[in-house]
Write an enzyme that holds these catalytic residues in place. Sequence first.
Site, short mmCIF file in Angstrom:
data_model
loop_
_atom_site.label_atom_id
_atom_site.label_comp_id
_atom_site.label_asym_id
_atom_site.label_seq_id
_atom_site.Cartn_x
_atom_site.Cartn_y
_atom_site.Cartn_z
N ARG A 76 -0.02 -8.42 13.74
CA ARG A 76 -0.61 -7.41 12.85
C ARG A 76 -1.50 -8.06 11.80
O ARG A 76 -2.54 -7.52 11.43
CB ARG A 76 0.49 -6.58 12.19
N ARG B 74 -9.13 1.39 9.40
CA ARG B 74 -8.67 0.05 9.72
C ARG B 74 -9.74 -0.78 10.42
O ARG B 74 -9.51 -1.95 10.72
CB ARG B 74 -7.46 0.15 10.62
N LYS C 180 0.82 -1.20 0.00
CA LYS C 180 0.00 0.00 0.00
C LYS C 180 0.86 1.26 0.00
O LYS C 180 0.63 2.17 -0.78
CB LYS C 180 -0.93 0.03 1.22
N ARG D 260 11.96 -1.39 10.32
CA ARG D 260 10.94 -0.89 11.23
C ARG D 260 10.89 -1.71 12.51
O ARG D 260 10.98 -2.93 12.47
CB ARG D 260 9.58 -0.93 10.54
P1 ADP Z 1 1.61 -1.45 7.62
O1 ADP Z 1 1.90 -0.53 6.46
O2 ADP Z 1 2.66 -2.47 7.81
O3 ADP Z 1 0.23 -1.99 7.58
P2 ADP Z 1 1.20 0.95 9.14
O4 ADP Z 1 2.39 1.81 8.90
O5 ADP Z 1 -0.03 1.27 8.39
O6 ADP Z 1 1.65 -0.55 8.90
O7 ADP Z 1 0.84 0.93 10.67
C1 ADP Z 1 1.78 0.65 11.67
C2 ADP Z 1 1.09 0.62 13.02
O8 ADP Z 1 0.54 1.91 13.31
C3 ADP Z 1 -0.08 -0.34 13.12
O9 ADP Z 1 0.34 -1.65 13.48
C4 ADP Z 1 -0.93 0.32 14.22
O10 ADP Z 1 -0.40 0.07 15.50
C5 ADP Z 1 -0.73 1.80 13.93
N1 ADP Z 1 -1.76 2.34 13.01
C6 ADP Z 1 -1.57 2.87 11.77
N2 ADP Z 1 -2.72 3.27 11.22
C7 ADP Z 1 -3.69 3.01 12.13
C8 ADP Z 1 -5.11 3.18 12.15
N3 ADP Z 1 -5.78 3.71 11.11
N4 ADP Z 1 -5.78 2.77 13.27
C9 ADP Z 1 -5.14 2.25 14.31
N5 ADP Z 1 -3.81 2.05 14.36
C10 ADP Z 1 -3.09 2.41 13.28
P1 ADP Z 2 2.35 -1.73 3.23
O1 ADP Z 2 2.37 -0.23 3.19
O2 ADP Z 2 1.11 -2.30 2.65
O3 ADP Z 2 2.66 -2.27 4.59
P2 ADP Z 2 4.85 -1.58 1.65
O4 ADP Z 2 4.49 -0.71 0.50
O5 ADP Z 2 5.71 -1.01 2.70
O6 ADP Z 2 3.51 -2.25 2.28
O7 ADP Z 2 5.53 -2.90 1.05
C1 ADP Z 2 6.00 -3.96 1.91
C2 ADP Z 2 7.34 -4.47 1.38
O8 ADP Z 2 7.14 -5.16 0.13
C3 ADP Z 2 8.37 -3.39 1.07
O9 ADP Z 2 9.64 -3.91 1.36
C4 ADP Z 2 8.18 -3.12 -0.42
O10 ADP Z 2 9.38 -2.63 -1.04
C5 ADP Z 2 7.81 -4.50 -0.95
N1 ADP Z 2 6.84 -4.48 -2.07
C6 ADP Z 2 5.83 -3.61 -2.28
N2 ADP Z 2 5.12 -3.94 -3.39
C7 ADP Z 2 5.69 -5.07 -3.88
C8 ADP Z 2 5.42 -5.91 -5.01
N3 ADP Z 2 4.39 -5.66 -5.86
N4 ADP Z 2 6.22 -6.98 -5.22
C9 ADP Z 2 7.26 -7.24 -4.36
N5 ADP Z 2 7.56 -6.49 -3.28
C10 ADP Z 2 6.80 -5.42 -3.03
#
Ligand code: ADP
Ligand code: ADP
Length: 217
Positions: free
Chosen positions: A171, A88, A13, A160
């Site tokens: 998660r 979420r 995303k 991270r």
């Molecule tokens: P990822 O991209 O791996 O899904 P995020 O960066 O979106 O992770 O979120 C990291 C953490 O921040 C989540 O595990 C949660 O603890 C918190 N968080 C982010 N967005 C929200 C939301 N909309 N509601 C509640 N917690 C959130």
């Molecule tokens: P989210 O915001 O949903 O948690 P990220 O955009 O941070 O996800 O992507 C998670 C990991 O996967 C990162 O290391 C990113 O570079 C990699 N990634 C993202 N899109 C793809 C894809 N289409 N194929 C392979 N790896 C990807």
Amino acid sequence: MRLILLGPPGAGKGTQAKMLSDYFGIPHISTGDILRAAVKEGTLLGVKAKEYMEKGLLVPDDLIMEIVKERLEKPDCEKGFVMDGFPRNLYQAEGLKKILEEKNIKLDAVINFDVPKEELIERFTGRRVCPSCGASYHIKYNPPLKENICDKCGSELIIRADDNRSTVEKRIEVYEKETMPLIEYYKNEGILISIDGTKSIDEVFKKLIGLLRGEIQ
Ligand code: ADP
Ligand code: ADP
Ligand code: ZN
């Protein structure tokens, strides 16, 4: 263009949100990035959010709704936005609906990224992020030009704090229980687009642009 990116953690995303933000010239709103910045700065919000984030749990809804409400007031959102990581759960989705109704605006699309669990784990294991600008890399699938250095701003990349095995599993569990019902919710609203998130970053992006153009015109 007003978009929401939905999908499990690690689905890509953030990566696509940044590309869509550049392409359409709209702000990328990531509640995760906003929370991580608050934790880093040690603000009251950061102090409150940290313990939840470390455990892989959702940060309380009232804190999140305040962040989003405030962010949507900024003038750059008049052009639209791409939201990643929010809403979420159903409560947040209903809260967003109210905010948008008050502003008299509508979402154009909610994009759901389909990626199976096994593949998510590999994405987390190789993820490296930029602590300054939030850019996300992958050691195998999307490496930076210079090892461990952000292409965009030159900062040193980090792993991270919550990208460890046990937090990742929590998660994903929280996603399945709290966030997945939003797929049905937005399907009922008639604005859901599901895409195969297992394709390469460029393929996913191309597909997205194609779908959005068709969707909007
Ligand atoms: P990822 O991209 O791996 O899904 P995020 O960066 O979106 O992770 O979120 C990291 C953490 O921040 C989540 O595990 C949660 O603890 C918190 N968080 C982010 N967005 C929200 C939301 N909309 N509601 C509640 N917690 C959130
Ligand atoms: P989210 O915001 O949903 O948690 P990220 O955009 O941070 O996800 O992507 C998670 C990991 O996967 C990162 O290391 C990113 O570079 C990699 N990634 C993202 N899109 C793809 C894809 N289409 N194929 C392979 N790896 C990807
Ligand atoms: Zn950077």
